[in-house]
Design a protein around this motif. Structure first.
Motif, PDB file in Angstrom:
ATOM      1  N   SER A  49       0.819  -1.214   0.000  1.00 52.32           N
ATOM      2  CA  SER A  49       0.000   0.000   0.000  1.00 52.32           C
ATOM      3  C   SER A  49       0.851   1.263   0.000  1.00 52.32           C
ATOM      4  CB  SER A  49      -0.948   0.009   1.208  1.00 52.32           C
ATOM      5  OG  SER A  49      -0.207   0.109   2.394  1.00 52.32           O
ATOM      6  N   ALA A  50       2.162   1.097   0.114  1.00 45.66           N
ATOM      7  CA  ALA A  50       3.108   2.214   0.053  1.00 45.66           C
ATOM      8  C   ALA A  50       4.336   1.736  -0.710  1.00 45.66           C
ATOM      9  CB  ALA A  50       3.494   2.649   1.465  1.00 45.66           C
ATOM     10  N   PRO A  51       5.023   2.634  -1.394  1.00 50.50           N
ATOM     11  CA  PRO A  51       6.215   2.200  -2.135  1.00 50.50           C
ATOM     12  C   PRO A  51       7.299   1.686  -1.197  1.00 50.50           C
ATOM     13  CG  PRO A  51       5.962   4.590  -2.255  1.00 50.50           C
ATOM     14  CD  PRO A  51       4.778   4.072  -1.525  1.00 50.50           C
ATOM     15  N   LEU A  52       8.039   0.713  -1.674  1.00 49.33           N
ATOM     16  CA  LEU A  52       9.208   0.196  -0.969  1.00 49.33           C
ATOM     17  C   LEU A  52      10.395   0.312  -1.914  1.00 49.33           C
ATOM     18  CD1 LEU A  52       7.886  -3.059   0.722  1.00 49.33           C
ATOM     19  CD2 LEU A  52       8.664  -0.988   1.867  1.00 49.33           C
ATOM     20  N   TYR A  53      11.544   0.579  -1.340  1.00 43.54           N
ATOM     21  CA  TYR A  53      12.741   0.779  -2.146  1.00 43.54           C
ATOM     22  C   TYR A  53      13.760  -0.310  -1.839  1.00 43.54           C
ATOM     23  CZ  TYR A  53      10.366   5.186  -2.510  1.00 43.54           C
ATOM     24  OH  TYR A  53       9.398   6.140  -2.725  1.00 43.54           O
ATOM     25  N   GLN A  54      14.184  -0.988  -2.889  1.00 43.18           N
ATOM     26  CA  GLN A  54      15.269  -1.951  -2.728  1.00 43.18           C
ATOM     27  C   GLN A  54      16.561  -1.153  -2.796  1.00 43.18           C
ATOM     28  OE1 GLN A  54      16.437  -4.684  -5.908  1.00 43.18           O
ATOM     29  NE2 GLN A  54      16.401  -6.345  -4.398  1.00 43.18           N
ATOM     30  N   GLN A  55      17.409  -1.339  -1.785  1.00 41.56           N
ATOM     31  CA  GLN A  55      18.650  -0.598  -1.712  1.00 41.56           C
ATOM     32  C   GLN A  55      19.822  -1.577  -1.679  1.00 41.56           C
ATOM     33  OE1 GLN A  55      17.724   1.934   1.690  1.00 41.56           O
ATOM     34  NE2 GLN A  55      16.702   3.396   0.347  1.00 41.56           N
ATOM     35  N   TYR A  56      20.978  -1.080  -2.095  1.00 44.74           N
ATOM     36  CA  TYR A  56      22.137  -1.948  -2.279  1.00 44.74           C
ATOM     37  C   TYR A  56      23.364  -1.359  -1.599  1.00 44.74           C
ATOM     38  CZ  TYR A  56      25.866  -4.445  -4.757  1.00 44.74           C
ATOM     39  OH  TYR A  56      26.967  -5.202  -5.081  1.00 44.74           O
ATOM     40  N   CYS A  57      24.074  -2.207  -0.884  1.00 46.53           N
ATOM     41  CA  CYS A  57      25.337  -1.828  -0.259  1.00 46.53           C
ATOM     42  C   CYS A  57      26.484  -2.413  -1.093  1.00 46.53           C
ATOM     43  CB  CYS A  57      25.415  -2.382   1.170  1.00 46.53           C
ATOM     44  SG  CYS A  57      27.026  -2.134   1.945  1.00 46.53           S
TER      45      CYS A  57
END
Length: 165
Positions: free
Chosen positions: A119-127
Motif C-alpha cells: 500500500s506504500a512504495p518500498l525501495y530496494q537498496q544496495y550496499c
C-alpha cells in the motif's frame, strides 16, 4: 432487486477481502522494516526481538485469502523467510544476524514483488561494500549491514510500487 442486492454484497466482500490482504502484507512489511531498523541501530537485542515478531507475522499470515498464484508465491518463500527470521531471533551476535538478514531481504523482495500488494512504495537498496540488498520505506539510505560505521553507504536499485486497487 435481489440481484442488485447480491451484487452489492459480492462487491463489498471483494473489497473487504482485498483490504484484509493488503493490511496483512503491510503488517508483514512493517515487521521486516522493524528488523532492518534495529540492524541500522546495531541493536542486537532489538533485532532479535523484532525478528521474533516477523517470524510470528509470517506464521500467522492469512494465506487462504490470497489468489492461487499468490498462495503459490507465498509458499515458495515462506520456509526461507522463516529460516532466516528464526536464526536472527536466536542470537545476539550482530554479524550473524546481518548475514541472515542478507538472505531474508532477498527473499522478502521476491515475495513482495510476487504478491504485488503493497500500500506504500518500498525501495530496494544496495550496499556495494557488502554486495547485499535490503528494503526500505524511504529513499534515504540507512545501511543495516554497517550501521553507524557506514550509515549512508548504498543506493536505491528498484522500487516496489503501490498495488493497483
Amino acid at each position: 432487486m435481489k440481484l442488485l442486492f447480491l451484487s452489492i454484497i459480492l462487491a463489498f466482500s471483494i473489497v473487504t477481502a482485498n483490504a484484509q490482504q493488503i493490511n496483512s502484507v503491510d503488517k508483514l512489511t512493517a515487521s521486516y522494516i522493524g528488523v532492518k531498523d534495529a540492524l541500522v541501530g546495531s541493536n542486537a537485542e532489538l533485532t532479535k526481538s523484532r525478528s521474533k515478531e516477523l517470524l510470528g507475522t509470517l506464521t500467522a499470515f492469512p494465506v487462504k485469502t490470497l489468489q492461487p498464484k499468490q498462495q503459490k508465491t507465498y509458499a515458495a518463500y515462506l520456509e526461507k523467510l522463516k529460516y532466516d527470521s528464526r536464526h536472527i531471533s536466536e542470537t545476539t551476535v550482530i554479524d550473524h544476524q546481518r548475514e541472515h538478514f542478507q538472505s531474508l531481504s532477498k527473499n522478502m523482495f521476491a515475495l513482495l514483488s510476487g504478491l504485488n500488494m503493497t500500500s506504500a512504495p518500498l525501495y530496494q537498496q544496495y550496499c556495494p561494500m557488502k554486495k547485499a540488498y535490503w528494503l526500505s520505506e524511504s529513499k534515504d539510505i540507512r545501511n543495516p549491514y554497517y550501521g553507524e560505521d557506514m550509515l549512508e553507504c548504498g543506493k536505491v536499485t528498484a522500487t516496489l510500487k503501490v498495488a493497483a486497487k
